[in-house]
Design an enzyme around this catalytic site. Structure first.
Site, PDB file in Angstrom:
ATOM      1  N   ASP A  14       1.562   1.924  -8.159  1.00 20.47           N
ATOM      2  CA  ASP A  14       0.242   2.110  -8.767  1.00 20.47           C
ATOM      3  C   ASP A  14       0.096   3.531  -9.287  1.00 20.47           C
ATOM      4  O   ASP A  14       0.685   4.466  -8.740  1.00 20.47           O
ATOM      5  CB  ASP A  14      -0.836   1.810  -7.701  1.00 20.47           C
ATOM      6  CG  ASP A  14      -2.201   1.587  -8.320  1.00 20.47           C
ATOM      7  OD1 ASP A  14      -2.288   1.469  -9.560  1.00 20.47           O
ATOM      8  OD2 ASP A  14      -3.183   1.541  -7.556  1.00 20.47           O
ATOM      9  N   ASN A  16       0.228   4.363 -12.804  1.00 22.12           N
ATOM     10  CA  ASN A  16       0.855   4.637 -14.101  1.00 22.12           C
ATOM     11  C   ASN A  16      -0.187   5.022 -15.153  1.00 22.12           C
ATOM     12  O   ASN A  16       0.032   5.924 -15.964  1.00 22.12           O
ATOM     13  CB  ASN A  16       1.604   3.398 -14.610  1.00 22.12           C
ATOM     14  CG  ASN A  16       2.771   3.023 -13.734  1.00 22.12           C
ATOM     15  OD1 ASN A  16       3.125   3.757 -12.819  1.00 22.12           O
ATOM     16  ND2 ASN A  16       3.376   1.874 -14.001  1.00 22.12           N
ATOM     17  N   GLY A  17      -1.318   4.300 -15.129  1.00 25.37           N
ATOM     18  CA  GLY A  17      -2.374   4.558 -16.116  1.00 25.37           C
ATOM     19  C   GLY A  17      -2.944   5.963 -15.941  1.00 25.37           C
ATOM     20  O   GLY A  17      -3.127   6.703 -16.913  1.00 25.37           O
ATOM     21  N   TRP A  19      -1.473   8.521 -14.533  1.00 25.01           N
ATOM     22  CA  TRP A  19      -0.428   9.491 -14.900  1.00 25.01           C
ATOM     23  C   TRP A  19      -0.449   9.724 -16.419  1.00 25.01           C
ATOM     24  O   TRP A  19      -0.379  10.858 -16.887  1.00 25.01           O
ATOM     25  CB  TRP A  19       0.924   8.937 -14.469  1.00 25.01           C
ATOM     26  CG  TRP A  19       2.100   9.848 -14.663  1.00 25.01           C
ATOM     27  CD1 TRP A  19       2.643  10.708 -13.756  1.00 25.01           C
ATOM     28  CD2 TRP A  19       2.887   9.970 -15.861  1.00 25.01           C
ATOM     29  NE1 TRP A  19       3.711  11.362 -14.311  1.00 25.01           N
ATOM     30  CE2 TRP A  19       3.887  10.929 -15.596  1.00 25.01           C
ATOM     31  CE3 TRP A  19       2.849   9.384 -17.124  1.00 25.01           C
ATOM     32  CZ2 TRP A  19       4.836  11.296 -16.538  1.00 25.01           C
ATOM     33  CZ3 TRP A  19       3.787   9.758 -18.073  1.00 25.01           C
ATOM     34  CH2 TRP A  19       4.772  10.704 -17.770  1.00 25.01           C
ATOM     35  N   HIS A  31       3.781   3.418 -17.847  1.00 22.44           N
ATOM     36  CA  HIS A  31       4.680   2.362 -17.363  1.00 22.44           C
ATOM     37  C   HIS A  31       6.140   2.739 -17.667  1.00 22.44           C
ATOM     38  O   HIS A  31       7.034   2.556 -16.842  1.00 22.44           O
ATOM     39  CB  HIS A  31       4.336   1.022 -18.022  1.00 22.44           C
ATOM     40  CG  HIS A  31       2.938   0.554 -17.708  1.00 22.44           C
ATOM     41  ND1 HIS A  31       2.418   0.605 -16.441  1.00 22.44           N
ATOM     42  CD2 HIS A  31       1.956   0.034 -18.494  1.00 22.44           C
ATOM     43  CE1 HIS A  31       1.174   0.140 -16.463  1.00 22.44           C
ATOM     44  NE2 HIS A  31       0.873  -0.208 -17.687  1.00 22.44           N
ATOM     45  N   SER A  59       1.041  -8.436 -11.763  1.00 22.35           N
ATOM     46  CA  SER A  59       0.309  -9.457 -10.995  1.00 22.35           C
ATOM     47  C   SER A  59      -0.233 -10.537 -11.934  1.00 22.35           C
ATOM     48  O   SER A  59      -0.305 -10.345 -13.152  1.00 22.35           O
ATOM     49  CB  SER A  59      -0.859  -8.809 -10.254  1.00 22.35           C
ATOM     50  OG  SER A  59      -1.860  -8.419 -11.170  1.00 22.35           O
ATOM     51  N   GLU A  61      -3.209 -11.266 -12.128  1.00 25.03           N
ATOM     52  CA  GLU A  61      -4.439 -10.682 -12.689  1.00 25.03           C
ATOM     53  C   GLU A  61      -4.111  -9.767 -13.882  1.00 25.03           C
ATOM     54  O   GLU A  61      -4.941  -9.561 -14.775  1.00 25.03           O
ATOM     55  CB  GLU A  61      -5.183  -9.876 -11.610  1.00 25.03           C
ATOM     56  CG  GLU A  61      -5.757 -10.714 -10.466  1.00 25.03           C
ATOM     57  CD  GLU A  61      -4.706 -11.232  -9.471  1.00 25.03           C
ATOM     58  OE1 GLU A  61      -3.620 -10.618  -9.341  1.00 25.03           O
ATOM     59  OE2 GLU A  61      -4.974 -12.276  -8.829  1.00 25.03           O
ATOM     60  N   ARG A  65      -5.036  -7.858 -18.847  1.00 27.53           N
ATOM     61  CA  ARG A  65      -4.996  -6.540 -19.495  1.00 27.53           C
ATOM     62  C   ARG A  65      -4.854  -6.706 -21.014  1.00 27.53           C
ATOM     63  O   ARG A  65      -4.487  -7.778 -21.494  1.00 27.53           O
ATOM     64  CB  ARG A  65      -3.827  -5.719 -18.933  1.00 27.53           C
ATOM     65  CG  ARG A  65      -4.069  -5.341 -17.493  1.00 27.53           C
ATOM     66  CD  ARG A  65      -3.158  -4.232 -17.029  1.00 27.53           C
ATOM     67  NE  ARG A  65      -3.498  -3.863 -15.669  1.00 27.53           N
ATOM     68  CZ  ARG A  65      -3.115  -2.748 -15.065  1.00 27.53           C
ATOM     69  NH1 ARG A  65      -2.350  -1.890 -15.693  1.00 27.53           N
ATOM     70  NH2 ARG A  65      -3.470  -2.488 -13.831  1.00 27.53           N
ATOM     71  N   LEU A 125      22.088  -4.663  -1.898  1.00 23.92           N
ATOM     72  CA  LEU A 125      20.615  -4.600  -1.912  1.00 23.92           C
ATOM     73  C   LEU A 125      20.088  -5.787  -2.698  1.00 23.92           C
ATOM     74  O   LEU A 125      20.614  -6.116  -3.762  1.00 23.92           O
ATOM     75  CB  LEU A 125      20.149  -3.294  -2.596  1.00 23.92           C
ATOM     76  CG  LEU A 125      18.644  -3.153  -2.842  1.00 23.92           C
ATOM     77  CD1 LEU A 125      17.883  -2.961  -1.522  1.00 23.92           C
ATOM     78  CD2 LEU A 125      18.354  -1.963  -3.770  1.00 23.92           C
ATOM     79  N   ARG A 182       2.095   1.999  -0.890  1.00 30.45           N
ATOM     80  CA  ARG A 182       1.269   1.940  -2.099  1.00 30.45           C
ATOM     81  C   ARG A 182       1.090   3.356  -2.608  1.00 30.45           C
ATOM     82  O   ARG A 182       0.682   4.253  -1.861  1.00 30.45           O
ATOM     83  CB  ARG A 182      -0.095   1.298  -1.839  1.00 30.45           C
ATOM     84  CG  ARG A 182      -0.909   1.210  -3.123  1.00 30.45           C
ATOM     85  CD  ARG A 182      -2.052   0.241  -3.081  1.00 30.45           C
ATOM     86  NE  ARG A 182      -2.587   0.081  -4.427  1.00 30.45           N
ATOM     87  CZ  ARG A 182      -3.182  -0.994  -4.884  1.00 30.45           C
ATOM     88  NH1 ARG A 182      -3.351  -2.033  -4.121  1.00 30.45           N
ATOM     89  NH2 ARG A 182      -3.636  -1.048  -6.133  1.00 30.45           N
TER      90      ARG A 182
HETATM   91  C1  FPP Z   1       0.073  -0.111 -11.866  1.00 33.16           C
HETATM   92  O1  FPP Z   1      -0.408   1.027 -12.520  1.00 33.16           O
HETATM   93  C2  FPP Z   1       1.365  -0.480 -12.401  1.00 33.16           C
HETATM   94  C3  FPP Z   1       1.593  -1.638 -13.090  1.00 33.16           C
HETATM   95  C4  FPP Z   1       0.555  -2.629 -13.366  1.00 33.16           C
HETATM   96  C5  FPP Z   1       2.919  -1.938 -13.650  1.00 33.16           C
HETATM   97  C6  FPP Z   1       4.088  -1.390 -12.890  1.00 33.16           C
HETATM   98  C7  FPP Z   1       5.299  -1.733 -13.609  1.00 33.16           C
HETATM   99  C8  FPP Z   1       6.348  -0.935 -13.876  1.00 33.16           C
HETATM  100  C9  FPP Z   1       6.508   0.476 -13.441  1.00 33.16           C
HETATM  101  C10 FPP Z   1       7.462  -1.522 -14.617  1.00 33.16           C
HETATM  102  C11 FPP Z   1       8.261  -2.313 -13.662  1.00 33.16           C
HETATM  103  C12 FPP Z   1       9.285  -3.055 -14.332  1.00 33.16           C
HETATM  104  C13 FPP Z   1      10.412  -3.483 -13.722  1.00 33.16           C
HETATM  105  C14 FPP Z   1      11.435  -4.067 -14.543  1.00 33.16           C
HETATM  106  C15 FPP Z   1      10.635  -3.361 -12.270  1.00 33.16           C
HETATM  107  P1  FPP Z   1      -1.811   0.946 -13.259  1.00 33.16           P
HETATM  108  O2  FPP Z   1      -1.553   0.687 -14.697  1.00 33.16           O
HETATM  109  O3  FPP Z   1      -2.723  -0.032 -12.606  1.00 33.16           O
HETATM  110  O4  FPP Z   1      -2.313   2.420 -13.030  1.00 33.16           O
HETATM  111  P2  FPP Z   1      -3.816   2.945 -12.893  1.00 33.16           P
HETATM  112  O5  FPP Z   1      -4.381   2.318 -11.655  1.00 33.16           O
HETATM  113  O6  FPP Z   1      -3.630   4.429 -12.763  1.00 33.16           O
HETATM  114  O7  FPP Z   1      -4.537   2.548 -14.147  1.00 33.16           O
END
Ligand code: FPP
Length: 238
Positions: A14, A16-17, A19, A31, A59, A61, A65, A125, A182
């Site tokens: 969690d 990415n957004g 960041w 992402h 997810s 859900e 998006r 793994l 998390r």
């Molecule tokens: C949550 O951050 C993250 C996600 C919804 C996507 C995570 C996916 C990846 C890093 C790519 C994974 C891909 C593979 C192939 C394993 P958010 O967008 O909800 O962040 P925020 O809460 O800060 O907005």
């Protein structure tokens, strides 16, 4: 204290957004940056001798998006398969994807099939990627499978026990996660592995997912090894 490293680590990736927002970048850049952390975690699990790594990538859900963000995430999956497939195979990593794959685009479905096929022999793994995954839906699916078998006369409803339900989850045959991490400071399970995490140790770190490194994983494993797991029992000697 748990003297052994976790056999199975589950991660809710969690932040990415946030960041991306901190850098004035589109969410998709967060992402993209998060893929480096996926690679770090795989390497860290291999180093620590962790047998199973389960990542919550998308997810059910998340289908709500914006379309461009969903496209970006699916493209990342396809790129991961294309770019990392050989390396994963070389490292002995078997990749498995769990979730409702029906709504995926044909290209994403093909990528999933390819990586699962190409890495099937890996024994170092197991990398479980939860994609289009929801834990309640997984439990409903398991309940339906049991009901169908009951209707067909292959089992009696009164005989259904925890092991029989467990055997009909996507994670059938795997040990439950010992540790769930998390990132980004949120204290929620978000419909992730609700059954399987019953006795997992929960570790929340403020680190945003794209900043999460092998060192953060090593520290999480270290903390886990200092936790006392009681599984509902009392401490020995009390
Ligand atoms: C949550 O951050 C993250 C996600 C919804 C996507 C995570 C996916 C990846 C890093 C790519 C994974 C891909 C593979 C192939 C394993 P958010 O967008 O909800 O962040 P925020 O809460 O800060 O907005």
């Amino acid at each position: 204290m748990s003297p052994l490293p976790p056999r199975h680590i589950a991660v809710i990736m969690d932040g990415n957004g946030r960041w991306a927002r901190q850098r004035d970048l589109p969410r998709s850049a967060g992402h993209q940056a998060g893929m480096a952390s996926v690679r770090e975690c795989v390497a860290g699990c291999l180093e620590a001798g962790v047998g199973v790594l389960t990542l919550f990538a998308f997810s059910q859900e998340n289908w709500q998006r914006p379309a461009d963000e969903i496209d970006a995430l699916m493209t990342l999956l396809e790129e991961y398969v294309a770019q990392d497939g050989d390396e994963l195979r070389r490292q002995g990593v078997a990749v498995r994807v769990m979730g409702d794959l029906e709504p995926l685009t044909p290209a994403a479905r093909a990528a999933v099939d390819q990586i699962q096929h190409d890495t099937a022999a890996g024994t170092a793994l197991l990398l479980n990627i939860c994609l289009s995954y929801g834990s309640r839906a997984e439990l409903v699916r398991a309940a339906r499978l049991l009901a169908e078998e009951a209707v067909a006369g292959r089992l009696r409803p009164g005989d259904i026990d925890e092991a029989m339900l467990t055997a009909r989850l996507y994670t059938a045959g795997l040990p439950d996660p010992d540790l769930v991490i998390r990132t980004s400071g949120e204290h929620r399970l978000s419909n992730f592995l609700l059954w399987q995490l019953a006795y997992a140790e929960f570790l929340v770190t403020p680190v945003l997912w794209p900043d999460f490194t092998r060192e953060n994983l090593r520290a999480a494993i270290e903390e886990y090894m200092h936790r006392e797991r009681r599984f509902g029992r009392v401490r020995a000697g009390t």
